[in-house]
Design an enzyme around this catalytic site. Structure first.
Site, PDB file in Angstrom:
ATOM      1  N   LYS A  54       0.840  -1.205   0.000  1.00 15.53           N
ATOM      2  CA  LYS A  54       0.000   0.000   0.000  1.00 15.53           C
ATOM      3  C   LYS A  54       0.875   1.255   0.000  1.00 15.53           C
ATOM      4  O   LYS A  54       0.590   2.219  -0.710  1.00 15.53           O
ATOM      5  CB  LYS A  54      -0.942  -0.009   1.208  1.00 15.53           C
ATOM      6  CG  LYS A  54      -2.025  -1.077   1.114  1.00 15.53           C
ATOM      7  CD  LYS A  54      -2.842  -1.204   2.394  1.00 15.53           C
ATOM      8  CE  LYS A  54      -3.776  -2.411   2.305  1.00 15.53           C
ATOM      9  NZ  LYS A  54      -4.514  -2.658   3.564  1.00 15.53           N
ATOM     10  N   GLN A  98      -4.213  -1.319   9.607  1.00 14.72           N
ATOM     11  CA  GLN A  98      -4.078  -2.685   9.097  1.00 14.72           C
ATOM     12  C   GLN A  98      -4.532  -3.677  10.167  1.00 14.72           C
ATOM     13  O   GLN A  98      -4.035  -3.641  11.288  1.00 14.72           O
ATOM     14  CB  GLN A  98      -2.612  -2.944   8.692  1.00 14.72           C
ATOM     15  CG  GLN A  98      -2.394  -4.274   8.007  1.00 14.72           C
ATOM     16  CD  GLN A  98      -3.104  -4.380   6.654  1.00 14.72           C
ATOM     17  OE1 GLN A  98      -3.065  -3.458   5.851  1.00 14.72           O
ATOM     18  NE2 GLN A  98      -3.771  -5.496   6.418  1.00 14.72           N
ATOM     19  N   ASP A 121     -10.797   3.269   3.784  1.00 14.58           N
ATOM     20  CA  ASP A 121     -11.222   1.874   3.608  1.00 14.58           C
ATOM     21  C   ASP A 121     -12.732   1.802   3.361  1.00 14.58           C
ATOM     22  O   ASP A 121     -13.246   0.767   2.943  1.00 14.58           O
ATOM     23  CB  ASP A 121     -10.876   1.042   4.851  1.00 14.58           C
ATOM     24  CG  ASP A 121      -9.520   0.346   4.731  1.00 14.58           C
ATOM     25  OD1 ASP A 121      -9.094   0.083   3.588  1.00 14.58           O
ATOM     26  OD2 ASP A 121      -8.903   0.050   5.775  1.00 14.58           O
TER      27      ASP A 121
END
Ligand code: NAD
Length: 297
Positions: A54, A98, A121
């Site tokens: 990412k 995460q 997200d």
């Protein structure tokens, strides 16, 4: 018989990222550098790889990405305080935490602390609620990626029967709502199947567009699929394979080799939905930066 056209997620994700590069460049000319903070707690090897991907992909398109690494023993309060600080920092446009987090930390409490406008997200109840009421903001990356694949190949969903198999909060459920939106790439008749559905095969057989996000290797076989259906496989499985250097290969929830004989379009695994997820996360960072700065073009 004609075999299906392969939906090339690598090609589409590269196209998305090339466009993002240009968009980030334009934003920089207006004094805005899209910025992403990635929280990593501990050293879970899979998490370290995901976070590294990412970060690298973000930097490749010009996003200012930073990994905030914490020791396994970090307290929930410490994380919450940092999130609060970054919520109030106008230079930070997006944050992701995460998962999984160590068991002494409440994952929900931490994830939900991120301000909705910085929740790239797309998991915050505000953003899910906005999607549900038909005014989407930041979409969860994986179903957003599925939508982008269909758009790229001009596969309209309007009036079609979309069958989604799986009802997770991160894939199946938001995907089903996206295809109800009043749009050419929405306006579908949506059926959602899950672990308690009876006669799964009967529903699947009716799908013009089949989206499978279950996590069961090769659940979907050729006999279940309608001729010329579009088949999108979200599942990812490691299958032991001694001929590969790393000892395994990746396969999906769909038995690709046989279903491709009957489908009109199909996503492979790997190289289908997988590469889209990170690309759409980056898209969300740029979308968030624009929303926060009142930029609509
Ligand atoms: P999940 O485990 O949270 O949800 C699975 C869903 O499948 C559940 O809603 C369950 O009701 C349903 N289900 C289980 N067994 C079933 C059955 N026999 N018949 C019908 N439905 C059944 O999973 P998830 O997070 O949505 O992920 C699904 C798959 O997609 C996994 O393989 C995961 O690794 C993969 N995934 C891939 C990406 C990507 O970037 N490509 C992203 C997220 C998840």
């Amino acid at each position: 018989m004609m075999a299906a056209k392969i939906i090339d997620g690598k090609e589409v994700s590269n196209w998305v990222k090339e466009n993002l590069k240009k968009e980030v460049e334009r934003l920089k000319q207006r004094g805005i550098t899209p910025s992403l903070k990635i929280f990593l707690v501990g050293e879970n090897p899979a998490s370290v790889v995901y976070v590294g991907n990412k970060e690298k992909s973000s930097k490749n398109v010009g996003i200012d990405a930073e990994v905030l690494s914490y020791n396994e023993s970090v307290t929930e309060e410490e994380l919450l305080n940092k999130i609060k600080e970054l919520n109030n920092d106008p230079k930070v446009n997006g944050m992701i935490v995460q998962l999984p987090l160590p068991s002494h930390i409440d994952e929900d409490r931490v994830s939900l602390a991120i301000a909705p406008e910085k929740d790239v997200d797309g998991f915050h109840p505000h953003n899910l609620g906005m999607l549900l009421r038909g005014t989407p903001t930041l979409l969860p990356a994986t179903p957003y990626g599925v939508l982008q694949l269909l758009k790229y190949y001009s596969i309209e969903t309007q009036g079609k029967h979309v069958v989604v198999v799986g009802r997770s909060n991160i894939v199946g459920k938001p995907a089903s709502v996206i295809f109800l939106l009043k749009d050419k790439f929405g306006n579908a008749t949506v059926t959602v199947c899950h672990s308690r559905s009876k006669n799964l095969a009967e529903y699947i057989k009716q799908a013009d567009i089949l989206i499978v996000a279950v996590g069961k290797h090769h659940l979907i076989t050729k006999d279940m699929v309608k001729k010329d259906a579009v088949v999108i496989d979200v599942g990812i499985h490691r299958v032991e394979d001694p001929t590969k250097k790393r000892g395994y290969r990746l396969e999906g929830d769909v038995k690709f080799d046989e279903v491709k004989e009957i489908a009109s379009y199909i996503t492979p695994v790997p190289g289908g939905v997988g590469p889209m997820t990170v690309a759409m996360l980056l898209q969300n960072v740029v979308n968030a930066a624009k929303l926060q700065n009142g930029i609509t073009d």
